[in-house]
Design an enzyme around this catalytic site. Structure first.
Site, short mmCIF file in Angstrom:
data_model
loop_
_atom_site.label_atom_id
_atom_site.label_comp_id
_atom_site.label_asym_id
_atom_site.label_seq_id
_atom_site.Cartn_x
_atom_site.Cartn_y
_atom_site.Cartn_z
N ARG A 281 -3.70 7.11 -4.02
CA ARG A 281 -3.36 5.89 -3.29
C ARG A 281 -3.08 4.79 -4.30
NH1 ARG A 281 -7.57 8.31 -0.40
NH2 ARG A 281 -7.35 8.34 1.86
N ARG B 274 -1.97 6.64 7.55
CA ARG B 274 -1.61 5.34 8.13
C ARG B 274 -0.31 5.45 8.93
NH1 ARG B 274 -3.93 0.46 6.54
NH2 ARG B 274 -2.86 -0.15 8.44
N CYS C 196 -7.26 2.76 -12.70
CA CYS C 196 -7.52 3.92 -11.83
C CYS C 196 -9.01 3.97 -11.50
CB CYS C 196 -7.14 5.22 -12.54
SG CYS C 196 -5.42 5.36 -12.99
N TYR D 263 3.94 6.04 2.62
CA TYR D 263 3.01 7.16 2.71
C TYR D 263 3.84 8.43 2.73
CZ TYR D 263 -0.63 3.78 3.39
OH TYR D 263 -1.49 2.75 3.18
N ARG E 110 0.83 -1.20 0.00
CA ARG E 110 0.00 0.00 0.00
C ARG E 110 0.86 1.24 0.00
NH1 ARG E 110 -5.06 0.71 1.74
NH2 ARG E 110 -4.60 2.61 0.61
N ARG F 155 3.24 4.06 -16.23
CA ARG F 155 3.59 3.74 -17.62
C ARG F 155 4.90 4.43 -18.00
NH1 ARG F 155 0.95 -0.49 -17.98
NH2 ARG F 155 -1.28 -0.40 -18.35
#
Length: 119
Positions: free
Chosen positions: A88, A114, A73, A106, A6, A62
């Site tokens: 995110r 988070r 997306c 993050y 994540r 890309r």
């Protein structure tokens, strides 16, 4: 093994350059911190808060060489009071790292999302 990684970044504005630059930084940090190549990446799901509409975050991946990696997306749900201008991602990767060794990333204002796993 397949692992999910994540990450999130808050970008400065709803313009193409800000979205591409921020997403590029996020993807590059995830790849570097987890010692990955594009061959290790199975797929990546990108989300953007509803206030980011100027460009698809996947374009940044890309441009980093994710040519044959499935990318998609979507828009985050519009929760009142949520942190604005956030991209995110959740990347599914093949790695020998145990789950505890995965580096979730993050950046900028998104660190607040988070604090328990941000590194």
């Amino acid at each position: 093994m397949v692992r999910a990684i994540r990450g999130a970044i808050q970008v400065g504005a709803n313009d193409r350059d800000s979205i591409i630059e921020g997403t590029t930084e996020l993807v590059a940090q995830i790849m570097a911190r987890n010692e990955l190549t594009t061959d290790d990446v199975i797929s990546v799901l990108f989300t953007a808060t509803p206030d980011l509409t100027a460009e698809f975050p996947a374009l940044a991946a890309r441009k980093l060489g994710f040519h044959d990696v499935p990318l998609i997306c979507t828009t985050e749900i519009d929760v009142p009071g949520a942190l604005p201008r956030v991209v995110r991602l959740m990347a599914h990767v093949e790695t020998d790292r145990p789950r505890a060794a995965i580096q979730h990333v993050y950046l900028r204002g998104a660190v607040a999302l988070r604090q328990d796993i941000a590194q």
